[in-house]
Design an enzyme around this catalytic site. Structure first.
Site, PDB file in Angstrom:
ATOM      1  N   GLU A 139       0.868  -1.177   0.000  1.00  0.00           N
ATOM      2  CA  GLU A 139       0.000   0.000   0.000  1.00  0.00           C
ATOM      3  C   GLU A 139       0.908   1.230   0.000  1.00  0.00           C
ATOM      4  OE1 GLU A 139      -3.472  -0.295   2.285  1.00  0.00           O
ATOM      5  OE2 GLU A 139      -3.728   1.853   2.559  1.00  0.00           O
ATOM      6  N   ARG A 140       0.701   2.082  -0.963  1.00  0.00           N
ATOM      7  CA  ARG A 140       1.560   3.271  -1.141  1.00  0.00           C
ATOM      8  C   ARG A 140       3.020   2.866  -1.352  1.00  0.00           C
ATOM      9  NH1 ARG A 140      -3.044   5.450  -2.274  1.00  0.00           N
ATOM     10  NH2 ARG A 140      -4.464   5.489  -0.514  1.00  0.00           N
ATOM     11  N   ASN A 182      -3.244  -1.717   7.821  1.00  0.00           N
ATOM     12  CA  ASN A 182      -4.573  -2.231   7.488  1.00  0.00           C
ATOM     13  C   ASN A 182      -4.461  -3.758   7.460  1.00  0.00           C
ATOM     14  OD1 ASN A 182      -5.816   0.355   7.059  1.00  0.00           O
ATOM     15  ND2 ASN A 182      -4.631   0.482   5.166  1.00  0.00           N
ATOM     16  N   LYS A 262      -3.867  -0.050  14.140  1.00  0.00           N
ATOM     17  CA  LYS A 262      -4.695   0.997  13.531  1.00  0.00           C
ATOM     18  C   LYS A 262      -6.128   0.605  13.836  1.00  0.00           C
ATOM     19  CE  LYS A 262      -6.061   2.863   8.967  1.00  0.00           C
ATOM     20  NZ  LYS A 262      -5.660   3.064   7.563  1.00  0.00           N
ATOM     21  N   GLU A 266     -10.623   4.537   9.008  1.00  0.00           N
ATOM     22  CA  GLU A 266     -10.779   4.140   7.612  1.00  0.00           C
ATOM     23  C   GLU A 266     -11.292   2.701   7.489  1.00  0.00           C
ATOM     24  OE1 GLU A 266      -6.914   5.157   5.941  1.00  0.00           O
ATOM     25  OE2 GLU A 266      -7.550   7.236   5.708  1.00  0.00           O
ATOM     26  N   ARG A 299      -2.040   3.812  16.940  1.00  0.00           N
ATOM     27  CA  ARG A 299      -2.030   4.987  16.055  1.00  0.00           C
ATOM     28  C   ARG A 299      -3.172   5.955  16.377  1.00  0.00           C
ATOM     29  NH1 ARG A 299      -2.440   4.103  10.458  1.00  0.00           N
ATOM     30  NH2 ARG A 299      -0.782   5.490   9.813  1.00  0.00           N
ATOM     31  N   ARG A 316     -11.619  17.304   9.872  1.00  0.00           N
ATOM     32  CA  ARG A 316     -10.733  16.154  10.041  1.00  0.00           C
ATOM     33  C   ARG A 316      -9.457  16.528  10.804  1.00  0.00           C
ATOM     34  NH1 ARG A 316      -8.758  12.368   5.001  1.00  0.00           N
ATOM     35  NH2 ARG A 316      -6.788  11.718   5.919  1.00  0.00           N
ATOM     36  N   ASP A 345      -2.774  14.350   6.614  1.00  0.00           N
ATOM     37  CA  ASP A 345      -2.238  13.090   6.096  1.00  0.00           C
ATOM     38  C   ASP A 345      -1.043  13.306   5.172  1.00  0.00           C
ATOM     39  OD1 ASP A 345      -1.992  10.447   5.590  1.00  0.00           O
ATOM     40  OD2 ASP A 345      -3.752  10.262   4.298  1.00  0.00           O
ATOM     41  N   GLU A 373       3.926   9.234  -0.842  1.00  0.00           N
ATOM     42  CA  GLU A 373       2.535   9.158  -1.303  1.00  0.00           C
ATOM     43  C   GLU A 373       2.056  10.471  -1.920  1.00  0.00           C
ATOM     44  OE1 GLU A 373      -0.180   7.872   1.733  1.00  0.00           O
ATOM     45  OE2 GLU A 373      -1.944   8.164   0.465  1.00  0.00           O
ATOM     46  N   GLU A 486       6.759  21.603  -3.805  1.00  0.00           N
ATOM     47  CA  GLU A 486       5.676  22.365  -3.190  1.00  0.00           C
ATOM     48  C   GLU A 486       5.181  23.462  -4.130  1.00  0.00           C
ATOM     49  OE1 GLU A 486       6.749  24.568   0.338  1.00  0.00           O
ATOM     50  OE2 GLU A 486       4.697  24.495   1.094  1.00  0.00           O
TER      51      GLU A 486
HETATM   52  C1  GCU Z   1      -3.460   7.391   4.232  1.00  0.00           C
HETATM   53  C2  GCU Z   1      -3.137   6.453   3.130  1.00  0.00           C
HETATM   54  C3  GCU Z   1      -3.703   5.088   3.397  1.00  0.00           C
HETATM   55  C4  GCU Z   1      -3.262   4.603   4.782  1.00  0.00           C
HETATM   56  C5  GCU Z   1      -3.605   5.634   5.814  1.00  0.00           C
HETATM   57  C6  GCU Z   1      -3.026   5.322   7.176  1.00  0.00           C
HETATM   58  O1  GCU Z   1      -4.820   7.683   4.256  1.00  0.00           O
HETATM   59  O2  GCU Z   1      -3.626   6.955   1.910  1.00  0.00           O
HETATM   60  O3  GCU Z   1      -3.256   4.224   2.395  1.00  0.00           O
HETATM   61  O4  GCU Z   1      -3.846   3.395   5.083  1.00  0.00           O
HETATM   62  O5  GCU Z   1      -3.077   6.866   5.462  1.00  0.00           O
HETATM   63  O6  GCU Z   1      -2.061   5.970   7.549  1.00  0.00           O
HETATM   64  O7  GCU Z   1      -3.519   4.457   7.878  1.00  0.00           O
END
Ligand code: GCU
Length: 654
Positions: A139-140, A182, A262, A266, A299, A316, A345, A373, A486
């Site tokens: 992821e990322r 995740n 986590k 999300e 987290r 947020r 984020d 990212e 930037e």
């Molecule tokens: C961001 C990211 C996600 C990741 C999340 C996190 O939103 O895009 O891919 O899961 O951060 O830090 O948990």
């Protein structure tokens, strides 16, 4: 697949040849053996010397000196004699890397190397968080696939893992989490017998370099693995399940550091489902792992990702503070809260999260992201150490003496973590220059006083050897890269003007009309988010004088102006320019500078390895073109919103 050695290349230093060196080590053990191996490898490479073990005293002596701090070291080198001492074997290993670094920076014959260096780590926890999935994707991830997992199996590539551990130890990183925060599907099963044998090998391979293994766990594991009807942290059956699980896990993996969680974020499960607090969740796990010296990293990326844009009071940016600040002091000793550097984020610019300064009785880790990212995905160069330096130097004014982030993360249970930027690409990080972020993050986490300039020099010298044209050109590019990125992306702290989901490339309204709560609120009347008292009042999560400073557009630092305020396009900045003209100018300038990077890199062809040059050439060419796309999309958007052309008459392309 073969891969590069990054900054551990130890290329021969011209004119510094030496036939033989002797090495004496006072004690035995795995880590000391790794230290000896590294010294041998390094000195053989750099000096062409044969390194022999001596009894008693040698040219170099390694020893553990309990008078030093555990992961601290002292290196003295003069007239061909060198003593390396560490508080523990890991300290000795760090001392070895310090010597090898100094040798390369000084680039002189062995007899002339001079060093007097005594260091203790700035913080205890210096971690990488890998977001690797068990199917092998990341992821990322922007540097290929995982080298930990493939098709739900844990890979044990001893050579690659060892080389990775060497890289981490060389910069002082002492822990990694190998699986994504995740935690889904097979990853939930990492804490079961299915994966213990492989993970045990990880703890052994990494442990030799002082790197502890951690695992991300699924808060709903008692349901998914244990078949319980709930994962309620206040349910005795759930606690019992975790206690039994911890006993089983640590019996199999005695060297495991702990768990990263986590929760309630999300879509991931957590204590909120049961009307419990984040402290209830973290403490329940902490209680379970405590008998084994286990550690829970929890987290703080907890927010409502189902927002209504009309509700300007729900912000947020406020969420982390609101969820965790009331719980300060309620967490068990073996819990550390992990807080992202900014409240949103990992945007290219955000204020420092107020939660970092406000928690007084809770251990904290500040989470950074070296996986790029939102900062060019390792296709654009973006050396992040200048940004991290600013963050560490930010004084949140919550302590009478020193409220800088660097000061707040000192001490037991505290530290720094970064979302990792590595994968199975040949050069580990996709963009060759992205390795400077891995190197730099580690160095900065061990020694938060280092300057980004110094870190860049060190990295360049060790990666490319003595190569003045390469060092000079790439140093300049690295140091300019974050401000340039930037400039051609999102202006004045507003962030988020990216394509949804994959987050690459410009799309001004990509998130504006979705539920994620990351608005820029560009409209006919102006741009930016009102976080002053007339808006969400996020600015009052800061202590004074920061709260007042951010609350007023007049005093708000301009690089964050639109993060805190919604302002008309003709609002004048200190430069005398309007916001709109500033947007036009920075986007034109940024794209020009990206083009200049490309031209500068072309000149390095004769001085670089062919494959490295080819990779750099391709990436800088892409960055140059993509920066134009950013410029054009952003400028066109605001031209069309306002109807006001560029004051300097440049063409704004559709
Ligand atoms: C961001 C990211 C996600 C990741 C999340 C996190 O939103 O895009 O891919 O899961 O951060 O830090 O948990």
């Amino acid at each position: 697949m073969s891969y590069t050695k990054c900054w551990l290349a130890y290329a021969p230093m011209g004119g510094c040849h030496r036939e033989r060196l002797t090495l004496a080590c006072m004690e035995a053990g795995d880590v000391l053996e790794a230290a000896r191996d590294e010294l041998r490898r390094g000195l053989e490479g750099l000096y062409g010397a044969s390194v022999e073990t001596a009894a008693g005293h040698g040219d170099i002596t390694l020893e553990v000196d309990p008078a030093l701090e555990g992961e601290g070291y002292r290196v003295t080198a003069d007239s061909g004699r060198c003593a390396i001492a560490g508080g523990t074997p890991v300290g000795v290993l760090y001392g070895v890397f310090a010597l090898l670094r100094a040798v390369q920076l000084q680039a002189c014959p062995w007899e002339q190397v001079r060093l007097e260096e005594e260091k203790n780590p700035s913080s205890c926890l210096r971690m990488l968080n890998h977001w690797d999935n068990m199917d092998g994707s990341i992821e990322r991830g922007y540097a290929g696939n995982s080298f930990f997992f493939r098709e739900d199996a844990v890979l044990v590539d001893e050579k690659r893992l060892t080389d990775y551990a060497r890289m981490l130890a060389s910069v002082g990183i002492n822990a990694i989490v190998i699986n994504n925060v995740n935690v889904k599907n097979a990853a939930t099963w990492l804490i079961t017998p299915r994966y213990f044998p492989q993970l045990r090998q990880y703890t052994r391979i990494l442990g030799r370099y002082g790197v502890k293994l951690y695992l991300s766990v699924n808060f709903a594991a008692p349901m998914e693995l244990g078949g319980l009807p709930s994962a309620d942290p206040c349910d005795a059956a759930v606690l019992r399940w975790w206690k039994e699980k911890a006993a089983e896990v640590w019996a199999e993996l005695p060297l495991l550091g702990g768990f990263l969680v986590k929760a309630d974020s999300e879509g991931r499960p957590g204590p909120f489902t049961y009307g419990r607090t984040q402290a209830d969740g973290a403490n329940m796990l902490a209680q379970a792992v405590e008998p084994y010296g286990g550690h829970i990293i929890w987290r703080c990326f907890v927010y409502n990702c189902q927002q209504d844009w009309r509700d300007v009071k729900t912000d947020r940016a406020c969420a982390g503070y609101n969820a965790f600040m009331p719980l300060d002091g309620q967490f068990r000793e073996n819990v550390t809260l992990q807080i992202k550097n900014g409240p949103m984020d990992f945007q290219v610019r955000e204020p420092v999260s107020p939660l970092i300064g406000s928690l007084r009785h809770t251990h904290i880790i500040v989470e950074f992201q070296i996986a790029q990212e939102y900062t060019g995905q390792q296709r654009h160069v973006c050396y992040l150490m200048p940004w991290f330096r600013e963050i560490l130097d930010t004084d949140l004014k919550t302590r009478p003496d020193n409220g800088t982030v660097a000061a707040l993360i000192r001490g037991k249970g505290n530290g720094m973590a970064a979302v990792a930027n590595t994968g199975d690409d040949e050069n580990w990080t996709g963009h060759d220059l992205a390795a400077a972020n891995l190197y730099g993050f580690g160095r900065l986490s061990y020694d938060t006083s280092l300057s980004p300039q110094q870190i860049a020099w060190e990295w360049l010298r060790q990666t490319f050897g003595q190569n003045p044209p390469v060092e000079q050109t790439l140093h300049q590019i690295l140091m300019r890269s974050w401000p340039v990125y930037e400039k051609y992306t999102a202006p004045l702290g507003v962030g988020w003007m990216v394509n949804p989901n994959h987050h690459y490339g410009p799309n001004v309204d990509g998130y504006e009309y979705s539920r994620w709560g990351c608005y820029h609120r560009a409209s006919f009347d102006g741009l930016g988010i009102d976080r002053s008292p007339t808006g969400s009042d996020y600015c009052h999560q800061y202590a004074e004088p920061l709260a007042s400073l951010y609350a007023s557009a007049e005093t708000c630092p301009e690089e964050l102006l639109l993060f805190f305020h919604h302002l008309p396009y003709d609002y004048r900045l200190k430069s005398g320019k309007t916001i709109l003209q500033h947007i036009y100018d920075t986007h034109f300038e940024g794209a020009e500078e990206a083009a200049a990077f490309y031209d500068a890199v072309l000149h390095l062809k004769p001085y670089l390895d062919e494959a490295v040059f080819a990779r750099l050439e391709a990436r800088f060419a892409h960055q140059k073109a993509h920066a134009c796309e950013w410029r054009d999309v952003i400028n066109t958007y605001f031209y069309r919103k306002t109807g006001i052309p560029d004051g300097r008459g440049r063409t704004i392309y559709p």
